[in-house]
Write an enzyme that holds these catalytic residues in place. Structure first.
Site, PDB file in Angstrom:
ATOM      1  N   CYS C 152      86.505  28.087  96.944  1.00 54.06           N
ATOM      2  CA  CYS C 152      87.653  29.082  95.777  1.00 54.06           C
ATOM      3  C   CYS C 152      88.565  28.695  97.453  1.00 54.06           C
ATOM      4  CB  CYS C 152      88.233  30.227  96.064  1.00 54.06           C
ATOM      5  SG  CYS C 152      87.330  30.593  94.991  1.00 54.06           S
ATOM      6  N   HIS C 285      94.217  36.386 100.277  1.00 45.47           N
ATOM      7  CA  HIS C 285      93.375  35.702  99.134  1.00 45.47           C
ATOM      8  C   HIS C 285      93.176  37.000  98.195  1.00 45.47           C
ATOM      9  CE1 HIS C 285      90.454  32.768  97.567  1.00 45.47           C
ATOM     10  NE2 HIS C 285      89.569  33.826  97.793  1.00 45.47           N
ATOM     11  N   HIS C 320      91.515  34.474  89.292  1.00 46.18           N
ATOM     12  CA  HIS C 320      91.450  33.370  89.913  1.00 46.18           C
ATOM     13  C   HIS C 320      91.698  32.148  89.654  1.00 46.18           C
ATOM     14  CE1 HIS C 320      89.943  32.174  93.759  1.00 46.18           C
ATOM     15  NE2 HIS C 320      88.915  32.728  94.127  1.00 46.18           N
TER      16      HIS C 320
END
Lengths: 84, 308, 391
Positions: C152, C285, C320
Site C-alpha cells: 500500500c 493513511h 483503500h
C-alpha cells in the site's frame, strides 16, 4: 474429550505447519502463544479461526475473541465442546 | 565507485558461503535442484515453518551478508521479477477451492513482492529505507540502480539483492510466453555495496537500463564510452544470450550456469566478482542482460585499482 | 534544487479525472457502494463503474490489458496530457502496483483449475512490471521504466524514487504514481485477514472495523527547475519532502507506537527542511483498520506533539486503493493546496478513546494551506511519507 484434544493437536500441527512437532510435544495446558509456549503469533490466531471453521463448523467473527479461546489445547477443546 | 563488500548466492549451484564460487560452478546439465543450505542456521524455526523457497533464500542470503559486514544496512533494495509465486498460487487455489468464507491468510500475506525485503528488515530489526522493485528481466538492475543512488546520497552499507522462484506452472508457459531452452530454476543473490573500499576486490562502475528497440551493440558501445572504455578493454562478457560471443575476449552465457529465472543477472555479478579474484590480470567485466526483447540491462564491474 | 509537479491525473470510484474527483470531494459524496461485478457484488467497494473494454474505448487506449494497467494508463495520460516527448528531456516512468495484472490472470487460472482450457496469452499481463511497461508504451516513454511493489505504500515510493532520480540527474522528467484494479485475490486476501468491513469504513473512529477496498490510479509528472525552463510547463506544486522507513515490527501489523510511521514523517520533514508546525494538513493513511489508525495516530502525536494540524483519511471516499492510494491522495493534496481545501473524513462520529484525535469533519475551501503531509503505509511495515507544498 481426550480424543478431541489429540485430534486438535494433529490439526494444529498441520494448519500451522509445525513440521518439527508431534502431538506429544504439545501439552494440554501449555500456552500456545507467546515466548513461553509454542511461540505462535497473530497470524496463527487467524489460522486457528480457519481451523475451527473448517474442522468444527464454529465461526468466530471477531479475531479479538480468539485470545482466551486459543490460550491452550485445554481452552480450545472446552470451547469446541461447548459450541459444537 | 560502488565497492562490493560481500556477496552471497543460493542457486542451483553449490554457491552459498564459498570462498570463490568458480571452484564449484559447472554448467547445469540434466536434472538439477536448488542447493539449499540448512535454513535453520539462519531463520528461527518458528518463522521458518511458514516461509516459501524464495523467502528462505532471500532472508538467508541477506543475513549471511549482514554477518560479514560490521555496519547495519542503512538501505535495503530488492528486485524480483515474479515475486512469491508459491504463495501466490497457493492463495489462488484457496480462493477457488474453499467454499466457505473463512480463508487461510498466510499465503496471501506472503504473496506480495515486498515480503522478501520486509522479512529481511523484520528479521534484522532494520528500520532503514526498504524498497522492492519489479521489472520483469530487469528487476535486479532497477533494484541495483536504487542501491547505487542510495550510496550517492551518502548511505554507507547498502544491501542490494534479487530473488525469484520457479513453480511447475511456469512449464505451461514455455514456448508461448517464455522462450527459453533452459530449465526453470530458483535463485537469490544478495550483496553489500559501499562507497568505501574496505576489503573489496571489485566494484560496480555503472548500471543502465533501457526499454527501447535500439540496436544492442550500439547501446553497449555508448554505455562503455560513457564509462571511458571500449569493448577491447572488457576482459569478460557475461551475457544472457549469445550476441557478443564472437566479439568478446572471454564470453559466458550465464543462464548456462543459473538456468532460467529473470533476476539471474544478479548472480552474474557474483560470477564477475569471483572471476576477478581468480584472474588477476583481468580488470573489466560487462554484464549484458538481454534476456527479454527490447529490454537491456548493462552493468560494468571492474577491479578496484583500475582507473575509470 | 526543487522538484516541481507539472501534471497530475487520477481515476477512482468518485470520478474518472481530477475535475470529477474534486467535485465529489466537494459534495462529500463517497464512491463506496455495493459492488456490481461478480467478484464484488457481495461487498461495499470503491469500484469504477466501467468494464475493461468500456474503459479502453472511452479513453481511446491503444492496448487491451489488465484493469490495473488500464486504470494506470488513464490517470497517467491525464497527467501527461500536454507534455511532449523530446529526446533532449530524459523521461522515465515509475509506477506502483500491489498485484499487477492479477485481475485478469486470476480468471484464466480459475479456468485452468477447473480443467477448462485457459487462454495462456492472458498471463502475459500478469507481471507487475508489465503493467508499467504497458503504461509507458501508452505514453511513448522508453528510457527508464520501473515498478515499485511495496503493497500500500507503492505509489508514494514511486513518487519518492522519481524525485531522487531527478535530483541525481538520471532523469529530467518522471511520470510517477500507482495503480491497482480490484481483484478477487485482494478482496479474498483482506477478508482472510479479517480486516475487511462489511459496512462503510470509518477511519479514525472508535468503532472502525476495517477497510473497504477500492480501485483506481493516480499519477504526477515531476520536473526539475532546469527541465521547466525547457518545457515551459507551469509548476502546479512542489514535491518538497519524502521519507521511507521500515517498521520492522510484524508481518502485517504496525507497531502500537507507530515507530516506522514516525521515522517516515520525520525523514520527510527533514528532506523538506520544514518543522512540524509548518504542516497545514495531513492526508493520513487512515485505512480504518483498528491497528493502522491507532498506530498512525500515535505516530502523528509523536511527531506533532500537542499542535496536531487538521488531518483526515480520504479512503472514506475512494476505499483503500492499495498501491494506488499514495498516487490518488497526492493528487488530492495538490487540489487541496491550490484551492485551500480541508477534506473531510467521512463517516467519523467518535474519537478513538486512547488518542482522542478528531479528524476534519466537513469540507471547506479557502484555507491557508502551504504544506501538506501525506502518509502511505504498506504491510510488511513499509512506511512512507511525502510532503507537497504550494508553489
Amino acid at each position: 474429550m481426550s480424543d478431541l484434544k489429540e485430534n486438535l493437536k494433529a490439526q494444529i500441527i498441520e494448519q500451522l505447519n509445525l513440521e518439527d512437532l508431534t502431538p506429544a510435544d504439545i501439552q494440554d495446558d501449555a500456552p500456545l502463544f507467546g515466548d513461553q509456549g509454542l511461540g505462535l503469533d497473530s497470524i496463527d490466531a487467524l489460522e486457528f479461526i480457519v481451523l475451527l471453521d473448517s474442522n468444527y463448523g464454529i465461526k468466530i467473527a471477531d479475531p479479538s475473541e480468539g485470545k482466551e479461546i486459543f490460550h491452550s489445547v485445554n481452552t480450545l477443546a472446552d470451547y469446541i465442546s461447548k459450541h459444537q | 565507485m560502488y565497492f562490493i563488500q560481500h556477496i552471497e548466492s543460493i542457486t542451483h549451484q553449490d554457491s552459498f558461503q564459498k570462498e570463490n564460487i568458480w571452484n564449484e560452478l559447472k554448467p547445469l546439465a540434466g536434472e538439477n535442484e536448488l542447493i539449499s543450505p540448512d535454513y535453520k542456521n539462519y531463520i528461527p524455526v518458528a518463522a521458518l515453518r511458514r516461509l516459501s523457497t524464495i523467502l528462505r533464500m532471500g532472508i538467508t542470503a541477506a543475513k549471511a551478508c549482514q554477518e560479514k559486514v560490521p555496519a547495519e544496512f542503512d538501505a535495503i533494495s530488492v528486485g524480483t521479477a515474479l515475486g512469491c509465486l508459491t504463495d501466490t498460487e497457493k492463495f489462488l487455489v484457496t480462493i477457488n477451492t474453499v467454499s466457505g468464507d473463512v480463508l487461510s491468510p498466510t499465503a496471501f500475506i506472503q504473496s506480495t513482492h515486498n515480503t522478501i525485503a520486509g522479512q529481511i528488515s523484520l528479521d534484522l530489526k532494520n528500520h532503514a529505507y526498504n524498497m522492492t522493485h519489479t521489472q520483469n528481466a530487469l528487476s535486479f538492475e532497477v533494484a541495483l540502480k536504487d542501491g547505487l543512488l542510495c550510496i550517492d546520497e551518502g548511505k554507507h552499507s547498502v544491501l542490494v539483492g534479487a530473488a525469484d522462484e520457479a513453480i511447475p506452472f511456469l512449464e505451461r508457459l514455455r514456448g508461448s510466453l517464455i522462450e527459453t531452452t533452459y530449465p526453470f530454476t530458483s535463485g537469490a543473490t544478495f550483496m553489500v555495496l559501499s562507497g568505501e573500499k574496505g576489503n573489496s576486490i571489485a566494484s560496480i562502475r555503472a548500471c543502465n537500463v533501457s526499454f527501447s528497440d535500439k540496436h544492442t551493440e550500439t547501446q553497449v558501445e555508448q554505455f562503455l564510452e560513457a564509462n571511458h572504455c571500449s569493448l577491447q578493454d572488457v576482459d569478460l562478457i557475461l551475457e544472457a544470450g549469445f550476441d557478443f560471443k564472437s566479439k568478446a575476449k572471454n564470453h559466458i552465457s550465464f543462464p548456462e550456469y543459473t538456468g532460467f529465472y529473470q533476476s539471474a543477472s544478479a548472480f552474474a555479478v557474483h560470477m564477475a566478482n569471483d572471476w576477478l579474484i581468480n584472474h588477476v590480470n583481468d580488470s573489466r567485466i560487462l554484464i549484458v542482460n538481454n534476456l527479454e526483447l527490447n529490454k537491456l540491462g548493462l552493468t560494468l564491474i571492474s577491479r578496484n585499482e583500475v582507473e575509470a | 534544487m526543487r522538484i516541481y509537479v507539472t501534471g497530475y491525473g487520477v481515476i477512482s470510484s468518485v470520478g474518472e479525472n481530477s475535475e470529477e474527483n474534486l467535485l465529489a470531494l466537494r459534495s462529500e459524496k463517497t464512491g463506496i457502494k455495493q459492488g456490481k461485478k461478480t467478484y464484488t457484488e457481495r461487498f461495499k467497494v470503491g469500484e469504477i463503474h466501467w468494464s475493461n473494454d468500456e474503459l479502453v474505448q472511452r479513453f481511446n487506449l491503444t492496448q487491451h490489458a489488465s484493469r490495473t494497467a488500464i486504470l494506470g494508463m488513464i490517470a497517467a495520460k491525464e497527467a501527461f496530457n500536454g507534455h511532449l516527448l523530446d529526446p533532449e528531456i530524459k523521461t522515465g516512468l515509475i509506477s506502483g502496483t500491489s498485484v499487477g495484472g492479477m485481475d485478469v490472470s486470476e480468471i484464466a487460472y480459475k479456468d485452468f483449475l477447473s480443467g477448462e482450457s485457459d487462454d495462456l496469452n492472458v498471463y502475459k499481463n500478469h507481471p507487475s512490471g508489465t503493467t508499467s511497461e504497458q503504461i509507458a508504451k501508452e505514453l511513448g516513454i522508453d528510457g527508464y521504466v520501473n515498478t515499485i511493489s511495496t503493497a500500500c505504500s507503492s505509489a508514494a515510493n514511486s513518487i519518492m524514487l522519481g524525485a531522487r532520480m531527478l535530483l541525481s540527474g538520471q532523469l529530467d522528467r518522471a511520470v510517477v504514481g500507482g495503480t491497482d484494479g480490484l481483484s478477487q485475490f485482494t478482496i479474498a486476501g483482506f477478508r482472510s485477514l479479517m480486516i475487511f468491513d462489511e459496512e462503510w469504513c470509518r477511519p479514525f473512529d472508535e468503532t472502525r472495523k476495517g477497510i473497504n477496498l477500492g480501485e483506481g490510479a493516480g499519477f504526477l509528472v515531476l520536473e526539475t527547475e532546469e527541465t521547466i525552463k525547457k518545457t515551459g510547463k507551469k509548476p502546479l506544486a512542489i514535491l518538497a519532502g519524502w521519507g521511507n522507513a521500515s517498521d520492522a515490527y510484524h508481518q502485517t501489523a504496525s507497531s502500537p507506537e507507530g515507530y516506522g510511521a514516525t521515522l517516515a514523517m520525520k525523514s520527510a520533514l527533514s528532506v523538506a527542511g520544514l518543522k512540524p508546525d509548518d504542516i497545514d494538513y495531513i492526508n493520513a493513511h487512515g485505512t480504518a483498520t483498528p491497528n493502522n489508525d491507532l498506530s498512525e495516530s500515535h505516530g502523528i502525536k509523536t511527531v506533532f506533539g500537542s499542535s496536531i494540524p487538521p488531518f483526515s483519511s480520504t479512503k472514506s471516499y475512494t476505499g483503500h486503493t492499495l498501491a494506488a492510494s499514495g498516487g490518488i491522495e497526492a493528487v488530492f493534496a495538490i487540489l487541496a493546496l491550490n484551492k485551500g481545501l480541508l477534506l473531510p473524513n467521512l463517516n467519523f462520529k467518535q474519537a478513538i478513546e486512547e488518542t482522542g484525535l478528531v479528524p476534519v469533519k466537513s469540507y471547506s475551501e479557502g484555507n491557508d494551506i502551504k504544506h501538506i503531509l501525506s502518509n502511505s503505509f504498506g504491510f510488511g511495515g513499509n512506511n512512507s511519507t511525502i510532503i507537497l507544498s504550494k508553489v
